[in-house]
Design an enzyme around this catalytic site. Sequence first.
Site, PDB file in Angstrom:
ATOM      1  N   LEU A 209       0.824  -1.217   0.000  1.00  0.00           N
ATOM      2  CA  LEU A 209       0.000   0.000   0.000  1.00  0.00           C
ATOM      3  C   LEU A 209       0.856   1.264   0.000  1.00  0.00           C
ATOM      4  O   LEU A 209       2.034   1.224   0.369  1.00  0.00           O
ATOM      5  CB  LEU A 209      -0.936  -0.025   1.208  1.00  0.00           C
ATOM      6  N   PRO A 210       0.279   2.414  -0.384  1.00  0.00           N
ATOM      7  CA  PRO A 210       1.082   3.626  -0.564  1.00  0.00           C
ATOM      8  C   PRO A 210       1.613   4.275   0.704  1.00  0.00           C
ATOM      9  O   PRO A 210       2.667   4.922   0.666  1.00  0.00           O
ATOM     10  CB  PRO A 210       0.108   4.588  -1.287  1.00  0.00           C
TER      11      PRO A 210
ATOM     12  N   THR B 248       6.051   0.507   2.247  1.00  0.00           N
ATOM     13  CA  THR B 248       7.114   1.301   2.874  1.00  0.00           C
ATOM     14  C   THR B 248       6.448   2.313   3.797  1.00  0.00           C
ATOM     15  O   THR B 248       5.895   3.323   3.339  1.00  0.00           O
ATOM     16  CB  THR B 248       7.966   2.007   1.816  1.00  0.00           C
TER      17      THR B 248
ATOM     18  N   LYS C 211      14.326  -0.413   5.512  1.00  0.00           N
ATOM     19  CA  LYS C 211      13.961   0.190   4.217  1.00  0.00           C
ATOM     20  C   LYS C 211      14.176   1.702   4.224  1.00  0.00           C
ATOM     21  O   LYS C 211      14.764   2.254   3.283  1.00  0.00           O
ATOM     22  CB  LYS C 211      12.499  -0.142   3.898  1.00  0.00           C
TER      23      LYS C 211
ATOM     24  N   LYS D 144       8.696  10.979  -0.044  1.00  0.00           N
ATOM     25  CA  LYS D 144       7.877  10.310   0.972  1.00  0.00           C
ATOM     26  C   LYS D 144       8.742   9.516   1.944  1.00  0.00           C
ATOM     27  O   LYS D 144       8.571   9.590   3.169  1.00  0.00           O
ATOM     28  CB  LYS D 144       6.885   9.375   0.292  1.00  0.00           C
TER      29      LYS D 144
END
Length: 374
Positions: A128-129, A161, A246, A321
């Site tokens: 998912l975003p 992420t 990450k 982001k």
Amino acid sequence: MLNINSMRKESPPFLIQQHISHILLEEFAAMATFCRLRSLLGLQKLVCSVSPFYPMRSYSSSPFGRIGFIGLGNMGARMADSLIKDGYEVAVHDINHNIMKMFMDKGVLTENSPLKVAETSDVVITMLPSSNHVLDVYTGKNGFLSGGNLLRPRLFIDSSTIDPQTSRKVSAAVSNCSLIDKRDGWKAPAMLDAPVSGGVLAAENGTLTFMVGGPEEAYLAAKPLFLSMGKNTIYCGGSGNGATAKICNNLAMAISMLGVSEAFALGQSLGIEVNTLTKIFNSSSARCWSSDTYNPVPGVMDGVPSSRNYIGGFASKLMAKDLNLAAASAKDIGFKCPLTLQAEKIFTELCNNGHEAKDFSGVFQYYYSGKDEQ
């Protein structure tokens, strides 16, 4: 390989028969040992190759049946496809009705909510975003946990992420639930945070790297799933550590690209060709991924985003982001990170100036005003 013709010339018949029997017994013993080991590791699809004389056979020994997949964007759709190609039974959900129809047309089970996917799956994977999307899919209306504390899935895997704090919060919520069916040694549901590295091309080719946090037993059980979608898995420790790995990896990647781009642009301004600087960097202490594999200067390297007007690759908006996640995580623990904040500012500016869809290596041209190499 066993050469019967040469044996016939050199050995009497009874010795040939003894030798063949001995080889076959060894192969069957090896097969049994191999299959037993793979079974203990909990593989969904187990393939044992006995010898050139025997066809390969598939064995189903995994405690997992159907795999649910939520989030069918550029990455998720390709990851789900890899599972399907590898023979897994998959159920999917996405808010994009067109992508849902595409999977439905391929004969894949589609459900109208995350909860419905969870109710029919033994493992659920999300891609998912953002952190808010993950929270909504897990704890929101029609989310995984909206049906109460009794769950069917034994394992939840989030490859989004997001910040490690959200990963740990959701993992704790999952751990507080119970299983409808406590079989195959699973006493409670578990969650793994398993973001990926490699981008869309690696998702397409099934060569992603997974950075995994959570219970080690759950990681070992899930490893065959990861290897159906990728080629590398790295266990990072407890819950949230995959997410931490990450954002730290992408933070280092961003700062490296900024340093290399700044040096190349400065070199151009002072009169040296970037091709020359690249040779120097790559044979000295400045050598790094941003110089020898993902060079940001158009005309220096083929097959990278800088060679195609920074189209494809890793979008600047995604880098912004991820840097925001790193900065927020650092702030939460009172950690001083001046380079993170500066990198976040630069990539945010890049996005605000209309370059959010361009690859992040475009910072060379769009921020530093670097020139193409002739």
